[in-house]
Design a protein around this motif. Sequence first.
Motif, PDB file in Angstrom:
ATOM      1  N   GLU A  45      51.407  53.287  79.894  1.00 12.57           N
ATOM      2  CA  GLU A  45      51.848  52.317  78.859  1.00 12.57           C
ATOM      3  C   GLU A  45      53.330  52.967  78.447  1.00 12.57           C
ATOM      4  OE1 GLU A  45      51.083  51.355  74.170  1.00 12.57           O
ATOM      5  OE2 GLU A  45      49.379  52.184  75.359  1.00 12.57           O
ATOM      6  N   ARG A  55      56.895  51.129  79.191  1.00 15.69           N
ATOM      7  CA  ARG A  55      57.873  50.737  78.003  1.00 15.69           C
ATOM      8  C   ARG A  55      59.292  51.519  77.615  1.00 15.69           C
ATOM      9  NH1 ARG A  55      54.730  51.607  72.400  1.00 15.69           N
ATOM     10  NH2 ARG A  55      53.454  49.887  73.556  1.00 15.69           N
ATOM     11  N   ALA A  72      45.789  56.133  80.382  1.00 10.61           N
ATOM     12  CA  ALA A  72      46.353  54.655  80.083  1.00 10.61           C
ATOM     13  C   ALA A  72      47.395  54.800  79.178  1.00 10.61           C
ATOM     14  CB  ALA A  72      45.114  53.823  79.394  1.00 10.61           C
ATOM     15  N   ARG A  73      47.533  55.806  78.407  1.00  7.21           N
ATOM     16  CA  ARG A  73      48.584  56.017  77.495  1.00  7.21           C
ATOM     17  C   ARG A  73      49.701  56.301  78.329  1.00  7.21           C
ATOM     18  NH1 ARG A  73      51.183  54.116  72.768  1.00  7.21           N
ATOM     19  NH2 ARG A  73      52.114  55.552  71.722  1.00  7.21           N
TER      20      ARG A  73
END
Length: 322
Positions: A57, A61, A53-54
């Motif tokens: 993300e 970003r 998930a990181r």
Amino acid sequence: KTSESPNTMDWLSADEQFLALSQRHYGHAQRLTADDGVPRLSLPSLNDAAGRARLVELLVRHTFVVLENVGEGEAYWRALEASFHDFFVHGAADEKQACQGEVYFNETGTPMWYSGFEALEGNDNVRETFRIHAALVPETGADTGAGDGPPLRWPSEQFRLRWRALHLFCQRIADLALSITLDSLAVTVAGFTSGDACRAEGTDHSVGYAWHYPNEEGGASTVPEDIAGEAGINVKEHVDQSLFVIEPCPRVGGLEVFDLHTREWIQVESVLRHGEEWVLFGGRCLEKATGGTVPACLHRVRAANARRFCFISEQKYGEFYE
């Protein structure tokens, strides 16, 4: 030794010979890092849900991620980097020119360049390259042919073996990153199931690049300002037409990526550790596949005051370009 699952990094410890060297750097690589705002992620963390998930993300970003704890990948890169130096610096001009093979056709069927060595015409003082289509990275044999043109002649068997080791390592990381990204964003692409399936079906158009920037052997002269648009730039800002791109951190600075979050350019080699940290970012094809959720990473190459060698693994699967 290589797991069949696309979502595991257990293969990081597959080669004990290289792992022994890499583990000596783990303590250094895991030391506390200054809060420089650079998006970092441990490669083995992609084994768990939080790490996956990181990854997405950070890509959304910043458009890029710095991978830490790359295991034996560090040793693979350092070994091939040494071969680059021997070939580009010490190789005779006629010997280098002989290391050229068939024409590479890109994902749209357009002929692009001859595989192997090339000194870019008109810009020989800026960079020279050794480029290989993924299909030309054989398991055995020093010469390879799979299309239009003569078989590719490798600089040496050692060069080929080192290239293959790093190529396969990068390939697995890129395939894993692609699988995680598509799954996390619930994206499906018609006809695409996996990188392995693309390779079996002949739709893998991925490429490995070695670049040598002589920087005029330490001088500051680069592409003229009226060509580059800015003094001190070897390669103008651009985005790649790829899915994922991976570059191990070289010894000499040059790569700059634009951080979409901070709206600033980051000089990669000044904040990364040579060999121990690698850059992963997406191209225009990934941006299109994700509906713009994962933007393509804008990047450029600035001149340095020393020779620069780098390796770039560019992921391209035909199903994404139809």
